[in-house]
Design a protein around this motif. Structure first.
Motif, PDB file in Angstrom:
ATOM      1  N   GLN A 169     -21.424   2.495  13.224  1.00 38.67           N
ATOM      2  CA  GLN A 169     -21.692   3.508  12.203  1.00 38.67           C
ATOM      3  C   GLN A 169     -21.089   4.837  12.644  1.00 38.67           C
ATOM      4  O   GLN A 169     -21.166   5.211  13.818  1.00 38.67           O
ATOM      5  CB  GLN A 169     -23.194   3.671  11.980  1.00 38.67           C
ATOM      6  N   VAL A 170     -20.488   5.534  11.691  1.00 41.81           N
ATOM      7  CA  VAL A 170     -19.974   6.881  11.930  1.00 41.81           C
ATOM      8  C   VAL A 170     -21.017   7.869  11.416  1.00 41.81           C
ATOM      9  O   VAL A 170     -21.394   7.833  10.239  1.00 41.81           O
ATOM     10  CB  VAL A 170     -18.633   7.108  11.221  1.00 41.81           C
ATOM     11  N   THR A 171     -21.503   8.719  12.307  1.00 43.44           N
ATOM     12  CA  THR A 171     -22.530   9.691  11.928  1.00 43.44           C
ATOM     13  C   THR A 171     -22.068  11.099  12.248  1.00 43.44           C
ATOM     14  O   THR A 171     -21.428  11.345  13.271  1.00 43.44           O
ATOM     15  CB  THR A 171     -23.860   9.414  12.653  1.00 43.44           C
ATOM     16  N   ASN A 172     -22.413  12.029  11.380  1.00 45.35           N
ATOM     17  CA  ASN A 172     -22.078  13.436  11.558  1.00 45.35           C
ATOM     18  C   ASN A 172     -23.207  14.095  12.337  1.00 45.35           C
ATOM     19  O   ASN A 172     -24.326  14.235  11.825  1.00 45.35           O
ATOM     20  CB  ASN A 172     -21.892  14.100  10.191  1.00 45.35           C
ATOM     21  N   ASN A 190     -17.259   3.970  21.577  1.00 41.41           N
ATOM     22  CA  ASN A 190     -17.329   3.012  22.681  1.00 41.41           C
ATOM     23  C   ASN A 190     -17.240   1.614  22.104  1.00 41.41           C
ATOM     24  O   ASN A 190     -18.152   1.187  21.382  1.00 41.41           O
ATOM     25  CB  ASN A 190     -18.639   3.186  23.453  1.00 41.41           C
ATOM     26  N   PRO A 191     -16.160   0.864  22.392  1.00 40.75           N
ATOM     27  CA  PRO A 191     -16.060  -0.509  21.873  1.00 40.75           C
ATOM     28  C   PRO A 191     -17.164  -1.384  22.442  1.00 40.75           C
ATOM     29  O   PRO A 191     -17.089  -1.844  23.574  1.00 40.75           O
ATOM     30  CB  PRO A 191     -14.676  -0.970  22.350  1.00 40.75           C
ATOM     31  N   ALA A 192     -18.230  -1.588  21.657  1.00 44.96           N
ATOM     32  CA  ALA A 192     -19.404  -2.315  22.139  1.00 44.96           C
ATOM     33  C   ALA A 192     -19.090  -3.788  22.284  1.00 44.96           C
ATOM     34  O   ALA A 192     -18.264  -4.333  21.551  1.00 44.96           O
ATOM     35  CB  ALA A 192     -20.564  -2.116  21.174  1.00 44.96           C
ATOM     36  N   PRO A 193     -19.740  -4.466  23.223  1.00 43.74           N
ATOM     37  CA  PRO A 193     -19.532  -5.917  23.374  1.00 43.74           C
ATOM     38  C   PRO A 193     -20.093  -6.668  22.184  1.00 43.74           C
ATOM     39  O   PRO A 193     -20.799  -6.121  21.355  1.00 43.74           O
ATOM     40  CB  PRO A 193     -20.279  -6.240  24.668  1.00 43.74           C
ATOM     41  N   ASN A 194     -19.790  -7.946  22.119  1.00 48.79           N
ATOM     42  CA  ASN A 194     -20.211  -8.805  21.015  1.00 48.79           C
ATOM     43  C   ASN A 194     -21.726  -8.757  20.826  1.00 48.79           C
ATOM     44  O   ASN A 194     -22.493  -8.939  21.756  1.00 48.79           O
ATOM     45  CB  ASN A 194     -19.771 -10.240  21.294  1.00 48.79           C
ATOM     46  N   GLY A 195     -22.142  -8.475  19.591  1.00 51.16           N
ATOM     47  CA  GLY A 195     -23.558  -8.453  19.275  1.00 51.16           C
ATOM     48  C   GLY A 195     -24.171  -7.067  19.280  1.00 51.16           C
ATOM     49  O   GLY A 195     -25.251  -6.863  18.734  1.00 51.16           O
ATOM     50  N   ASP A 196     -23.508  -6.074  19.876  1.00 46.72           N
ATOM     51  CA  ASP A 196     -24.024  -4.717  19.905  1.00 46.72           C
ATOM     52  C   ASP A 196     -23.426  -3.893  18.771  1.00 46.72           C
ATOM     53  O   ASP A 196     -22.368  -4.204  18.242  1.00 46.72           O
ATOM     54  CB  ASP A 196     -23.716  -4.044  21.248  1.00 46.72           C
ATOM     55  N   THR A 197     -24.108  -2.826  18.420  1.00 45.47           N
ATOM     56  CA  THR A 197     -23.638  -1.913  17.374  1.00 45.47           C
ATOM     57  C   THR A 197     -23.248  -0.594  18.020  1.00 45.47           C
ATOM     58  O   THR A 197     -24.024  -0.017  18.780  1.00 45.47           O
ATOM     59  CB  THR A 197     -24.727  -1.678  16.315  1.00 45.47           C
ATOM     60  N   GLY A 198     -22.049  -0.129  17.724  1.00 49.39           N
ATOM     61  CA  GLY A 198     -21.572   1.115  18.305  1.00 49.39           C
ATOM     62  C   GLY A 198     -21.673   2.262  17.314  1.00 49.39           C
ATOM     63  O   GLY A 198     -21.599   2.075  16.100  1.00 49.39           O
ATOM     64  N   GLU A 199     -21.853   3.458  17.847  1.00 46.48           N
ATOM     65  CA  GLU A 199     -21.899   4.657  17.012  1.00 46.48           C
ATOM     66  C   GLU A 199     -20.734   5.558  17.386  1.00 46.48           C
ATOM     67  O   GLU A 199     -20.405   5.718  18.569  1.00 46.48           O
ATOM     68  CB  GLU A 199     -23.215   5.415  17.197  1.00 46.48           C
ATOM     69  N   ILE A 200     -20.111   6.145  16.377  1.00 47.09           N
ATOM     70  CA  ILE A 200     -19.056   7.134  16.615  1.00 47.09           C
ATOM     71  C   ILE A 200     -19.528   8.465  16.038  1.00 47.09           C
ATOM     72  O   ILE A 200     -19.633   8.618  14.821  1.00 47.09           O
ATOM     73  CB  ILE A 200     -17.732   6.712  15.968  1.00 47.09           C
ATOM     74  N   PRO A 201     -19.818   9.439  16.890  1.00 48.44           N
ATOM     75  CA  PRO A 201     -20.234  10.752  16.375  1.00 48.44           C
ATOM     76  C   PRO A 201     -19.025  11.593  15.959  1.00 48.44           C
ATOM     77  O   PRO A 201     -17.996  11.595  16.639  1.00 48.44           O
ATOM     78  CB  PRO A 201     -20.961  11.372  17.574  1.00 48.44           C
TER      79      PRO A 201
END
Length: 220
Positions: free
Chosen positions: A49-52, A115-126
């Motif tokens: 998810q991209v969050t501001n 951060n390119p999260a491993p399989n099964g994890d969810t990454g956030e891009i601020p």
């Protein structure tokens, strides 16, 4: 004469055996090649998810890219966030990738790393809104590395942005974060792309996102 005939038959039988062995090896190699050609590349779904972090909201319609350096070349996988800021990328499984993959969201013409999260994890891009005021910037630390063989020095600066806004500098020549050169230094040998001299001052025009970032330059 009889012995000669038996010898000839033995040679013929041995040659036939070798020919069959070579044919089997050739078929085995061909099968391996076909498997390499048609075997699908293993992938997994990288979600995030991209969050501001300035406005405290998810950001919709933001392009997200996953850049992977494979042996066959550079692979770029793209997606655009939905109304809740979510994205999904089908990316290759390659734990030994060198350099490591990059995950980037582009917001207001600025690239923000994730951060390119491993399989099964969810990454956030601020991502952040911007400012042209530098009051929140400071030099957290600096280091000098000296190469005695080449007689070159590398000056490394850790820049801290303590606000929740990305500092933008104008981006053209002569505009940016100004770093004074050490006494006696009149030229630089190496620096990040875009970093340049303006008189006796080093100018870094790159945006400075909240948190810590690095700038450097080398001189003789």
């Amino acid at each position: 004469m009889r012995n000669q005939t038996l010898k000839t038959n033995t040679i013929t039988s041995h040659t036939s055996h070798l020919t069959s062995h070579h044919l089997f090896s050739h078929i085995l190699r061909l099968t391996s090649c076909l498997l390499l050609i048609f075997l699908p590349t293993l992938t997994f779904a990288l979600t995030g998810q991209v969050t501001n972090h300035t406005l405290l909201r998810p950001e919709a319609n933001i392009p997200v890219s996953y850049i992977h350096h494979a042996a066959s070349g550079v692979i770029i996988v793209r997606d655009t966030t939905d109304q809740q800021g979510h994205f999904t990328l089908d990316v290759p499984v390659d734990p030994s990738a060198d350099p490591p993959p990059m995950l980037i969201a582009r917001y207001n013409n600025i690239d923000y790393p994730g951060n390119p999260a491993p399989n099964g994890d969810t990454g956030e891009i601020p991502v952040y809104e911007t400012t042209d005021q530098d009051t929140a910037l400071s030099v957290a630390s600096h280091h000098v590395l000296v190469d005695l063989n080449t007689k070159q020095a590398t000056y490394i600066l850790i820049i801290k942005n303590s606000s929740n806004l990305t500092y933008i500098t104008g981006g053209d020549h002569g505009h940016g974060l100004e770093l004074p050169l050490p006494d006696g230094v009149t030229e630089i040998l190496r620096a990040p792309e875009g970093v340049h001299l303006h008189g006796n001052v080093l100018v870094d025009p790159r945006p400075i996102i909240p948190g810590q970032s690095q700038s450097f330059f080398s001189f003789a």
